[in-house]
Design a protein around this motif. Structure first.
Motif, PDB file in Angstrom:
ATOM      1  N   ALA A 373       0.835  -1.210   0.000  1.00  0.00           N
ATOM      2  CA  ALA A 373       0.000   0.000   0.000  1.00  0.00           C
ATOM      3  C   ALA A 373       0.864   1.252   0.000  1.00  0.00           C
ATOM      4  CB  ALA A 373      -0.923  -0.009   1.215  1.00  0.00           C
ATOM      5  N   ASN A 374       2.009   1.177   0.645  1.00  0.00           N
ATOM      6  CA  ASN A 374       2.894   2.341   0.723  1.00  0.00           C
ATOM      7  C   ASN A 374       3.780   2.472  -0.501  1.00  0.00           C
ATOM      8  OD1 ASN A 374       2.611   3.618   3.632  1.00  0.00           O
ATOM      9  ND2 ASN A 374       2.374   1.412   3.827  1.00  0.00           N
ATOM     10  N   VAL A 375       4.073   1.359  -1.171  1.00  0.00           N
ATOM     11  CA  VAL A 375       4.749   1.439  -2.462  1.00  0.00           C
ATOM     12  C   VAL A 375       3.823   2.132  -3.464  1.00  0.00           C
ATOM     13  CG1 VAL A 375       5.677   0.112  -4.400  1.00  0.00           C
ATOM     14  CG2 VAL A 375       6.205  -0.580  -2.057  1.00  0.00           C
ATOM     15  N   ARG A 376       2.530   1.779  -3.404  1.00  0.00           N
ATOM     16  CA  ARG A 376       1.541   2.443  -4.273  1.00  0.00           C
ATOM     17  C   ARG A 376       1.486   3.944  -3.966  1.00  0.00           C
ATOM     18  NH1 ARG A 376      -1.737  -1.057  -7.031  1.00  0.00           N
ATOM     19  NH2 ARG A 376      -1.688  -3.217  -6.317  1.00  0.00           N
ATOM     20  N   TYR A 377       1.585   4.283  -2.673  1.00  0.00           N
ATOM     21  CA  TYR A 377       1.546   5.693  -2.297  1.00  0.00           C
ATOM     22  C   TYR A 377       2.749   6.442  -2.850  1.00  0.00           C
ATOM     23  CZ  TYR A 377       1.706   9.960   0.441  1.00  0.00           C
ATOM     24  OH  TYR A 377       1.778  11.286   0.801  1.00  0.00           O
ATOM     25  N   LEU A 378       3.922   5.835  -2.760  1.00  0.00           N
ATOM     26  CA  LEU A 378       5.154   6.505  -3.148  1.00  0.00           C
ATOM     27  C   LEU A 378       5.385   6.503  -4.659  1.00  0.00           C
ATOM     28  CD1 LEU A 378       7.480   5.016  -0.388  1.00  0.00           C
ATOM     29  CD2 LEU A 378       6.808   7.426  -0.562  1.00  0.00           C
ATOM     30  N   LEU A 379       5.086   5.356  -5.297  1.00  0.00           N
ATOM     31  CA  LEU A 379       5.489   5.174  -6.690  1.00  0.00           C
ATOM     32  C   LEU A 379       4.359   4.791  -7.637  1.00  0.00           C
ATOM     33  CD1 LEU A 379       8.712   3.092  -5.903  1.00  0.00           C
ATOM     34  CD2 LEU A 379       8.616   5.538  -6.436  1.00  0.00           C
ATOM     35  N   GLY A 380       3.139   4.609  -7.100  1.00  0.00           N
ATOM     36  CA  GLY A 380       2.048   4.138  -7.946  1.00  0.00           C
ATOM     37  C   GLY A 380       2.119   2.625  -8.134  1.00  0.00           C
ATOM     38  N   SER A 381       1.388   2.098  -9.086  1.00  0.00           N
ATOM     39  CA  SER A 381       1.290   0.646  -9.267  1.00  0.00           C
ATOM     40  C   SER A 381       2.351   0.063 -10.194  1.00  0.00           C
ATOM     41  CB  SER A 381      -0.096   0.284  -9.811  1.00  0.00           C
ATOM     42  OG  SER A 381      -1.101   0.662  -8.901  1.00  0.00           O
ATOM     43  N   ARG A 382       3.066   0.912 -10.914  1.00  0.00           N
ATOM     44  CA  ARG A 382       3.963   0.390 -11.942  1.00  0.00           C
ATOM     45  C   ARG A 382       5.178  -0.353 -11.391  1.00  0.00           C
ATOM     46  NH1 ARG A 382       4.421   5.784 -11.445  1.00  0.00           N
ATOM     47  NH2 ARG A 382       6.471   6.759 -11.231  1.00  0.00           N
ATOM     48  N   PHE A 383       5.483  -0.151 -10.110  1.00  0.00           N
ATOM     49  CA  PHE A 383       6.653  -0.819  -9.530  1.00  0.00           C
ATOM     50  C   PHE A 383       6.277  -2.001  -8.623  1.00  0.00           C
ATOM     51  CE2 PHE A 383       8.468   3.349 -10.576  1.00  0.00           C
ATOM     52  CZ  PHE A 383       9.662   2.962 -11.192  1.00  0.00           C
ATOM     53  N   ILE A 384       5.005  -2.386  -8.621  1.00  0.00           N
ATOM     54  CA  ILE A 384       4.562  -3.447  -7.709  1.00  0.00           C
ATOM     55  C   ILE A 384       5.250  -4.773  -8.007  1.00  0.00           C
ATOM     56  CG2 ILE A 384       2.592  -4.849  -6.974  1.00  0.00           C
ATOM     57  CD1 ILE A 384       2.703  -2.013  -5.796  1.00  0.00           C
ATOM     58  N   ARG A 385       5.374  -5.146  -9.299  1.00  0.00           N
ATOM     59  CA  ARG A 385       6.022  -6.420  -9.642  1.00  0.00           C
ATOM     60  C   ARG A 385       7.487  -6.419  -9.209  1.00  0.00           C
ATOM     61  NH1 ARG A 385       1.890  -9.564  -9.625  1.00  0.00           N
ATOM     62  NH2 ARG A 385       0.538  -9.451 -11.457  1.00  0.00           N
ATOM     63  N   VAL A 386       8.161  -5.303  -9.407  1.00  0.00           N
ATOM     64  CA  VAL A 386       9.559  -5.196  -8.965  1.00  0.00           C
ATOM     65  C   VAL A 386       9.636  -5.359  -7.452  1.00  0.00           C
ATOM     66  CG1 VAL A 386      11.568  -3.676  -8.812  1.00  0.00           C
ATOM     67  CG2 VAL A 386      10.187  -3.721 -10.898  1.00  0.00           C
ATOM     68  N   PHE A 387       8.714  -4.714  -6.757  1.00  0.00           N
ATOM     69  CA  PHE A 387       8.683  -4.812  -5.296  1.00  0.00           C
ATOM     70  C   PHE A 387       8.442  -6.259  -4.859  1.00  0.00           C
ATOM     71  CE2 PHE A 387       5.995  -4.563  -1.361  1.00  0.00           C
ATOM     72  CZ  PHE A 387       7.017  -4.220  -0.492  1.00  0.00           C
ATOM     73  N   GLN A 388       7.534  -6.959  -5.533  1.00  0.00           N
ATOM     74  CA  GLN A 388       7.254  -8.353  -5.195  1.00  0.00           C
ATOM     75  C   GLN A 388       8.499  -9.222  -5.322  1.00  0.00           C
ATOM     76  OE1 GLN A 388       4.000  -9.167  -7.884  1.00  0.00           O
ATOM     77  NE2 GLN A 388       2.440  -8.634  -6.372  1.00  0.00           N
ATOM     78  N   VAL A 389       9.241  -9.037  -6.403  1.00  0.00           N
ATOM     79  CA  VAL A 389      10.474  -9.814  -6.609  1.00  0.00           C
ATOM     80  C   VAL A 389      11.483  -9.508  -5.511  1.00  0.00           C
ATOM     81  CG1 VAL A 389      12.458 -10.162  -8.126  1.00  0.00           C
ATOM     82  CG2 VAL A 389      10.156  -9.996  -9.099  1.00  0.00           C
ATOM     83  N   MET A 390      11.619  -8.243  -5.141  1.00  0.00           N
ATOM     84  CA  MET A 390      12.558  -7.844  -4.093  1.00  0.00           C
ATOM     85  C   MET A 390      12.175  -8.478  -2.748  1.00  0.00           C
ATOM     86  SD  MET A 390      13.039  -3.811  -5.078  1.00  0.00           S
ATOM     87  CE  MET A 390      14.122  -3.445  -3.698  1.00  0.00           C
ATOM     88  N   VAL A 391      10.877  -8.528  -2.453  1.00  0.00           N
ATOM     89  CA  VAL A 391      10.412  -9.142  -1.208  1.00  0.00           C
ATOM     90  C   VAL A 391      10.749 -10.626  -1.195  1.00  0.00           C
ATOM     91  CG1 VAL A 391       8.359  -9.823   0.094  1.00  0.00           C
ATOM     92  CG2 VAL A 391       8.590  -7.476  -0.719  1.00  0.00           C
ATOM     93  N   LEU A 392      10.523 -11.317  -2.304  1.00  0.00           N
ATOM     94  CA  LEU A 392      10.792 -12.760  -2.375  1.00  0.00           C
ATOM     95  C   LEU A 392      12.286 -13.041  -2.218  1.00  0.00           C
ATOM     96  CD1 LEU A 392       8.369 -13.844  -5.247  1.00  0.00           C
ATOM     97  CD2 LEU A 392       8.019 -13.980  -2.776  1.00  0.00           C
ATOM     98  N   ILE A 393      13.126 -12.193  -2.795  1.00  0.00           N
ATOM     99  CA  ILE A 393      14.578 -12.349  -2.625  1.00  0.00           C
ATOM    100  C   ILE A 393      14.962 -12.172  -1.153  1.00  0.00           C
ATOM    101  CG2 ILE A 393      16.823 -11.305  -3.137  1.00  0.00           C
ATOM    102  CD1 ILE A 393      15.718 -10.627  -5.935  1.00  0.00           C
ATOM    103  N   CYS A 394      14.366 -11.173  -0.504  1.00  0.00           N
ATOM    104  CA  CYS A 394      14.646 -10.929   0.919  1.00  0.00           C
ATOM    105  C   CYS A 394      14.210 -12.120   1.776  1.00  0.00           C
ATOM    106  CB  CYS A 394      13.940  -9.660   1.389  1.00  0.00           C
ATOM    107  SG  CYS A 394      14.697  -8.128   0.822  1.00  0.00           S
ATOM    108  N   ILE A 395      13.093 -12.723   1.430  1.00  0.00           N
ATOM    109  CA  ILE A 395      12.595 -13.876   2.181  1.00  0.00           C
ATOM    110  C   ILE A 395      13.599 -15.019   2.131  1.00  0.00           C
ATOM    111  CG2 ILE A 395      10.873 -15.740   2.119  1.00  0.00           C
ATOM    112  CD1 ILE A 395       8.796 -13.575   1.381  1.00  0.00           C
ATOM    113  N   VAL A 396      14.117 -15.316   0.933  1.00  0.00           N
ATOM    114  CA  VAL A 396      15.099 -16.406   0.795  1.00  0.00           C
ATOM    115  C   VAL A 396      16.394 -16.048   1.507  1.00  0.00           C
ATOM    116  CG1 VAL A 396      16.479 -17.756  -0.823  1.00  0.00           C
ATOM    117  CG2 VAL A 396      14.107 -17.187  -1.387  1.00  0.00           C
TER     118      VAL A 396
END
Length: 453
Positions: A373-396
């Motif tokens: 929700a805060n990525v959407r606030y800061l950057l809109g929806s266009r970076f959501i997929r990039v953010f998802q990949v970054m989260v998954l990398i952090c999880i591993v």
């Protein structure tokens, strides 16, 4: 001075007496001004989460009130209930549990305020309804700087660092019992999380609304089994908790050597950290709930704190105290695990590992949702997929590292995001009162309501 020492020094200030007073004080303020709504409206608190959800589907317009509650509880009921309670007892003695209850009681006032304000100040970003503190700080308080400050802090605290330590907790618990490599566990978690978050708000809502009741029932069955087998110790345990809150030495015979000050400090701190009242995380879920009046979701938010602190934390505390493991010198999740081993035999270790998996997994999903929700606030929806990949990398990556410094960094950004959130809550204090008065004096009497949707 090394990086770790610097971060710990910052956290000692951020999470010191001033922060605890601010968090607790905000809860006391709202509790008094809302006329102890968590007590006088307790019947509605218990009923509201389960009303008006039939046929309500999660979509771009939001989710049902129950799904929003489940998403909030998935964040609240996590490792804090397993390890946080144990840490409070180890550092502050059994009396810390009493102060956790107090923090929960007043935290209900804060969570009501967060939920109703988030309901009022939502936005549509590329067709999807979203909300949370960044939005109500910007629209209600009129501060773009504080809103952006909050958004950056929560993305770092929950989206990246917080989810790294959650995956680390799962991996360590699974590895310790089932001897599966932490990296393998990390990849498995990332795959599960990826399949859920790629489906957006609908799949997240379906996951949390289904997994939260299951994991709660599973954990309660194990806890209740121990309490049933030691039923004669339940009343003495409650007596010890209350007595130790005011006289720890007499209540425990001095075996753990803590003071009233320590019991209060660790009880309040861990209680607030567990139920997240005032932290600004759960409003992201409450903001998108499909309700007719904001106050309805405020009552639902109160239920979340009641469930987290009043039930889940209490279950863990009773197991630790009744089995006597609080005297062993163990700390954190090891203390909780030993309590269940004492109560359920060797199966207790497996029980906690499985519980940790589901608790932390559900927290990862909710924290991702809040951060998104805060990525959407800061950057809109266009970076959501990039953010998802970054989260998954952090999880591993989080499953393979020493999590201590990441925990400290997560605490730092958690503390930083609380400050603008509390400023906003106090700044919109009159709005919260206005919403409640509108609900009780107009909406409930079927009269024209200013805030009815």
């Amino acid at each position: 001075m090394d990086l770790m020492s610097i971060i710990q020094s910052i956290n000692s200030v951020l999470w010191g007496p001033i922060m605890l007073v601010l968090l607790l004080g905000t809860g006391v303020l709202f509790t008094i001004k809302l006329r102890f709504i968590q007590i006088r409206r307790i019947k509605d608190v218990l009923k509201e989460p389960f009303k008006g959800n039939k046929g309500v589907q999660a979509d771009e317009e939001g989710m049902s009130s129950f799904q929003a509650l489940a998403t909030a509880i998935a964040a609240q009921v996590g490792t804090g209930n397993l390890a946080g309670v144990a840490t409070a007892i180890a550092a502050g003695g059994p009396g810390a549990v009493f102060w956790m209850w107090i923090s929960g009681l007043f935290g209900m006032g804060t969570i009501f305020a967060e939920a109703v304000i988030s309901q009022v100040h939502t936005e549509k970003v590329n067709g999807q309804v979203t909300g949370g503190p960044a939005y109500y700080i910007k629209k209600g308080l009129g501060s773009n700087f504080l809103a952006a400050f909050f958004a950056v802090a929560i993305v770092l605290a929950l989206g990246f660092m917080g989810n790294m330590v959650q995956s680390n907790s799962i991996a360590q618990a699974i590895n310790g019992v089932f001897e599966i490599s932490t990296l393998s566990v990390g990849v498995l978690i990332a795959v599960i999380v990826g399949l859920i978050i790629i489906g957006g708000i609908k799949r997240i809502a379906v996951f949390t609304s289904n997994i939260v009741p299951v994991m709660a029932i599973f954990y309660f069955i194990g806890s209740i089994a121990i309490l049933f087998l030691n039923y004669e110790q339940i009343i003495p345990a409650f007596q010890m908790i209350i007595h130790a809150a005011f006289d720890p030495v007499a209540a425990t015979g001095g075996v753990i050597g803590v003071s009233v000050k320590e019991a209060f400090r660790y009880g309040i701190a861990r209680g607030l950290f567990s139920n997240e009242a005032g932290m600004g995380s759960t409003p992201h879920a409450h903001a998108v709930a499909k309700v007719k009046h904001p106050a309805q979701q405020g009552l639902v938010g109160i239920f979340g704190v009641l469930f987290d602190t009043g039930i889940a934390c209490t279950m863990t505390a009773l197991v630790i105290i009744i089995t006597g493991v609080y005297e062993t010198g163990l700390y954190g999740i090891e203390l909780t695990q030993q309590g269940f081993v004492e109560g359920l035999g060797s199966f207790g270790g497996y029980f906690i590992a499985i519980s940790m998996f589901f608790f932390a997994l559900s927290t990862i999903i909710s924290w991702y949702f809040f951060a998104e929700a805060n990525v959407r606030y800061l950057l809109g929806s266009r970076f959501i997929r990039v953010f998802q990949v970054m989260v998954l990398i952090c999880i591993v990556y989080g499953t393979t590292m020493d999590a201590e410094i990441v925990w400290e960094l997560a605490d730092t950004f958690n503390g930083l995001m609380i400050i603008p959130n509390l400023i906003a809550l106090v700044g919109m204090f009159s709005l919260v009162i206005k919403i409640l008065n509108d609900y009780e004096n107009k909406f409930e009497k079927d009269e024209p309501s200013e805030f009815e949707k």
